[in-house]
Motif scaffolding. Sequence first.
Motif, PDB file in Angstrom:
ATOM      1  N   MET A 147      -1.942   6.717   5.251  1.00 15.62           N
ATOM      2  CA  MET A 147      -1.179   5.502   4.920  1.00 15.62           C
ATOM      3  C   MET A 147      -0.166   5.811   3.824  1.00 15.62           C
ATOM      4  O   MET A 147      -0.519   6.297   2.761  1.00 15.62           O
ATOM      5  N   ARG A 148       1.115   5.556   4.113  1.00 17.61           N
ATOM      6  CA  ARG A 148       2.162   5.858   3.151  1.00 17.61           C
ATOM      7  C   ARG A 148       2.512   4.627   2.321  1.00 17.61           C
ATOM      8  O   ARG A 148       2.502   3.503   2.812  1.00 17.61           O
ATOM      9  N   LEU A 149       2.803   4.892   1.053  1.00 17.82           N
ATOM     10  CA  LEU A 149       3.237   3.816   0.173  1.00 17.82           C
ATOM     11  C   LEU A 149       4.690   3.471   0.489  1.00 17.82           C
ATOM     12  O   LEU A 149       5.549   4.337   0.561  1.00 17.82           O
ATOM     13  N   LYS A 150       4.957   2.191   0.692  1.00 16.87           N
ATOM     14  CA  LYS A 150       6.307   1.732   0.998  1.00 16.87           C
ATOM     15  C   LYS A 150       6.700   0.650   0.005  1.00 16.87           C
ATOM     16  O   LYS A 150       6.077  -0.413  -0.034  1.00 16.87           O
ATOM     17  N   LEU A 151       7.709   0.937  -0.780  1.00 16.08           N
ATOM     18  CA  LEU A 151       8.227  -0.065  -1.696  1.00 16.08           C
ATOM     19  C   LEU A 151       9.168  -1.033  -0.986  1.00 16.08           C
ATOM     20  O   LEU A 151       9.356  -2.166  -1.425  1.00 16.08           O
ATOM     21  N   VAL A 152       9.759  -0.567   0.123  1.00 13.02           N
ATOM     22  CA  VAL A 152      10.705  -1.377   0.876  1.00 13.02           C
ATOM     23  C   VAL A 152      10.298  -1.353   2.345  1.00 13.02           C
ATOM     24  O   VAL A 152      10.022  -0.272   2.888  1.00 13.02           O
ATOM     25  N   PRO A 153      10.233  -2.493   3.015  1.00  8.62           N
ATOM     26  CA  PRO A 153       9.897  -2.507   4.446  1.00  8.62           C
ATOM     27  C   PRO A 153      10.941  -1.746   5.261  1.00  8.62           C
ATOM     28  O   PRO A 153      12.085  -1.564   4.836  1.00  8.62           O
ATOM     29  N   ASP A 154      10.522  -1.285   6.437  1.00  8.25           N
ATOM     30  CA  ASP A 154      11.459  -0.603   7.325  1.00  8.25           C
ATOM     31  C   ASP A 154      12.490  -1.585   7.871  1.00  8.25           C
ATOM     32  O   ASP A 154      12.204  -2.767   8.091  1.00  8.25           O
ATOM     33  N   LYS A 199      32.180  -5.718   4.306  1.00  4.09           N
ATOM     34  CA  LYS A 199      30.993  -6.344   3.714  1.00  4.09           C
ATOM     35  C   LYS A 199      29.736  -5.964   4.484  1.00  4.09           C
ATOM     36  O   LYS A 199      28.701  -5.658   3.883  1.00  4.09           O
ATOM     37  N   GLU A 200      29.826  -5.964   5.790  1.00  4.01           N
ATOM     38  CA  GLU A 200      28.670  -5.605   6.613  1.00  4.01           C
ATOM     39  C   GLU A 200      28.326  -4.125   6.463  1.00  4.01           C
ATOM     40  O   GLU A 200      27.150  -3.745   6.439  1.00  4.01           O
ATOM     41  N   VAL A 201      29.344  -3.289   6.348  1.00  7.15           N
ATOM     42  CA  VAL A 201      29.109  -1.859   6.151  1.00  7.15           C
ATOM     43  C   VAL A 201      28.406  -1.616   4.815  1.00  7.15           C
ATOM     44  O   VAL A 201      27.457  -0.823   4.718  1.00  7.15           O
ATOM     45  N   LEU A 202      28.850  -2.305   3.775  1.00  7.61           N
ATOM     46  CA  LEU A 202      28.228  -2.153   2.462  1.00  7.61           C
ATOM     47  C   LEU A 202      26.785  -2.635   2.480  1.00  7.61           C
ATOM     48  O   LEU A 202      25.887  -1.968   1.940  1.00  7.61           O
ATOM     49  N   ASN A 203      26.533  -3.767   3.098  1.00  8.68           N
ATOM     50  CA  ASN A 203      25.166  -4.276   3.202  1.00  8.68           C
ATOM     51  C   ASN A 203      24.273  -3.298   3.950  1.00  8.68           C
ATOM     52  O   ASN A 203      23.147  -3.017   3.533  1.00  8.68           O
ATOM     53  N   LEU A 204      24.777  -2.793   5.073  1.00  7.96           N
ATOM     54  CA  LEU A 204      24.003  -1.841   5.863  1.00  7.96           C
ATOM     55  C   LEU A 204      23.700  -0.586   5.056  1.00  7.96           C
ATOM     56  O   LEU A 204      22.559  -0.087   5.053  1.00  7.96           O
ATOM     57  N   SER A 205      24.677  -0.078   4.333  1.00  2.23           N
ATOM     58  CA  SER A 205      24.501   1.161   3.566  1.00  2.23           C
ATOM     59  C   SER A 205      23.504   0.980   2.429  1.00  2.23           C
ATOM     60  O   SER A 205      22.659   1.846   2.193  1.00  2.23           O
ATOM     61  N   ILE A 206      23.582  -0.155   1.724  1.00  2.00           N
ATOM     62  CA  ILE A 206      22.640  -0.407   0.632  1.00  2.00           C
ATOM     63  C   ILE A 206      21.224  -0.537   1.170  1.00  2.00           C
ATOM     64  O   ILE A 206      20.271  -0.010   0.582  1.00  2.00           O
ATOM     65  N   ASN A 207      21.075  -1.241   2.297  1.00  2.00           N
ATOM     66  CA  ASN A 207      19.745  -1.387   2.892  1.00  2.00           C
ATOM     67  C   ASN A 207      19.175  -0.048   3.335  1.00  2.00           C
ATOM     68  O   ASN A 207      17.977   0.210   3.183  1.00  2.00           O
ATOM     69  N   GLU A 208      20.020   0.815   3.868  1.00  2.00           N
ATOM     70  CA  GLU A 208      19.556   2.112   4.348  1.00  2.00           C
ATOM     71  C   GLU A 208      19.131   3.031   3.200  1.00  2.00           C
ATOM     72  O   GLU A 208      18.266   3.891   3.385  1.00  2.00           O
ATOM     73  N   THR A 209      19.753   2.885   2.034  1.00  2.00           N
ATOM     74  CA  THR A 209      19.418   3.749   0.887  1.00  2.00           C
ATOM     75  C   THR A 209      18.491   3.061  -0.112  1.00  2.00           C
ATOM     76  O   THR A 209      18.136   3.659  -1.120  1.00  2.00           O
ATOM     77  N   SER A 214      17.322  -5.935   6.193  1.00  2.00           N
ATOM     78  CA  SER A 214      18.676  -6.432   6.460  1.00  2.00           C
ATOM     79  C   SER A 214      19.043  -7.502   5.439  1.00  2.00           C
ATOM     80  O   SER A 214      19.543  -8.568   5.781  1.00  2.00           O
ATOM     81  N   TRP A 215      18.741  -7.226   4.175  1.00  2.00           N
ATOM     82  CA  TRP A 215      19.016  -8.193   3.117  1.00  2.00           C
ATOM     83  C   TRP A 215      20.515  -8.274   2.841  1.00  2.00           C
ATOM     84  O   TRP A 215      21.225  -7.260   2.875  1.00  2.00           O
ATOM     85  N   ASP A 216      20.969  -9.465   2.546  1.00  2.00           N
ATOM     86  CA  ASP A 216      22.375  -9.683   2.217  1.00  2.00           C
ATOM     87  C   ASP A 216      22.538  -9.607   0.704  1.00  2.00           C
ATOM     88  O   ASP A 216      22.213 -10.545  -0.019  1.00  2.00           O
ATOM     89  N   PHE A 217      23.042  -8.480   0.237  1.00  2.41           N
ATOM     90  CA  PHE A 217      23.181  -8.262  -1.212  1.00  2.41           C
ATOM     91  C   PHE A 217      24.429  -8.933  -1.782  1.00  2.41           C
ATOM     92  O   PHE A 217      24.635  -8.903  -2.997  1.00  2.41           O
ATOM     93  N   PHE A 218      25.252  -9.497  -0.915  1.00  2.33           N
ATOM     94  CA  PHE A 218      26.485 -10.131  -1.385  1.00  2.33           C
ATOM     95  C   PHE A 218      26.440 -11.648  -1.233  1.00  2.33           C
ATOM     96  O   PHE A 218      27.459 -12.317  -1.400  1.00  2.33           O
ATOM     97  N   ARG A 219      25.269 -12.160  -0.944  1.00  2.00           N
ATOM     98  CA  ARG A 219      25.142 -13.609  -0.778  1.00  2.00           C
ATOM     99  C   ARG A 219      25.447 -14.341  -2.078  1.00  2.00           C
ATOM    100  O   ARG A 219      26.065 -15.405  -2.081  1.00  2.00           O
TER     101      ARG A 219
END
Length: 322
Positions: free
Chosen positions: A1-8, A235-245, A11-16
């Motif tokens: 079982m791996r520790l996960k701080l962030v779910p897989d 905006k969508e590219v930035l959101n996607l990139s932040i979520n991925e990292t 798709s959070w909106d960081f610019f809301r």
Amino acid sequence: MRLKLVPDNTSWDFFRFDAITLGLSGIAVIASIILFFVVGLNFGIDFRGGTTIRTNAHSAVDVGAYREALQTLDLGDISITEVYDPTFAADQHVTMVNVQAQDGQESVTQETIDSIETALQEVDPTITFPSVESVGPTVSGELVQTAIIAVSLAIGAVLIYIWLRFEWQFSLGAVLALVHDVTLTIGIFSLLQIRFDLSIIAALLTIVGYSLNDTVVVFDRVRENLRKFKRMALKEVLNLSINETLSRTLMTSVTTLIALIALFILGGDVIRGFVFAMIWGVLVGTYSSVFVASSFLLRFGVKRDWSKPEGGAGTQFAKTDA
């Protein structure tokens, strides 16, 4: 079982609420600047000039008695601070005695130091002096200038590096985030009046490097996704990139904080100011990488030049190694 701080697949909106986060950051930066000019920093001996004597006694410290014994020496401004630390033994009572630089003298003389130690030993014969640090006013002034130059050059180097690696919009976003981090760190030190010495300058430079590392990881993913999703809104590219990292960002921050908190609790009072600056820097650096740098990049916009091959999209320096 791996520790996960962030779910897989987040798709959070960081610019809301980006207007709110940027507004709060702007208020915090302005407040930090006001604190710096109104309240000022509690400069250590490195920047003020003078002498710091660390004392260690077996009996409880009587700051009033210490001060009364030193007043007869007519040494000007003297501050006496009792040091508390959970690592100290029950019979270990430590104080820091700060004596301002004497007029007309490049440094506090050995005779003055001897007279201080003699006066304190009359109050408590068990007292010892583990360390004595002296800095002349000329040296302290040079250190202030050198510290300002060091931080400014570090931020300037970051500006050039990001500009060459990405685009000028990325560069401005990263530098504004770094200025945000450094300003808030200075502000918290001014607010809490924690001693500000050369070790804090080292912490500021480390914070610049840490925050830059986080920001570059996000920006690198942004550049990849700009090539991959050529018609997606920025905006969508930035959101996607932040979520991925995000998982990598939080894992790095949490593991770093675990080590820093251990040092803060167990490392002793000598390095506590440095460690506090690092803890604060990791927190604001992580925040600024996600919310500040990307928000500015969204507002600056990114020029997409698709006339170049994908491997070189962005700038002529797109393949520059980190």
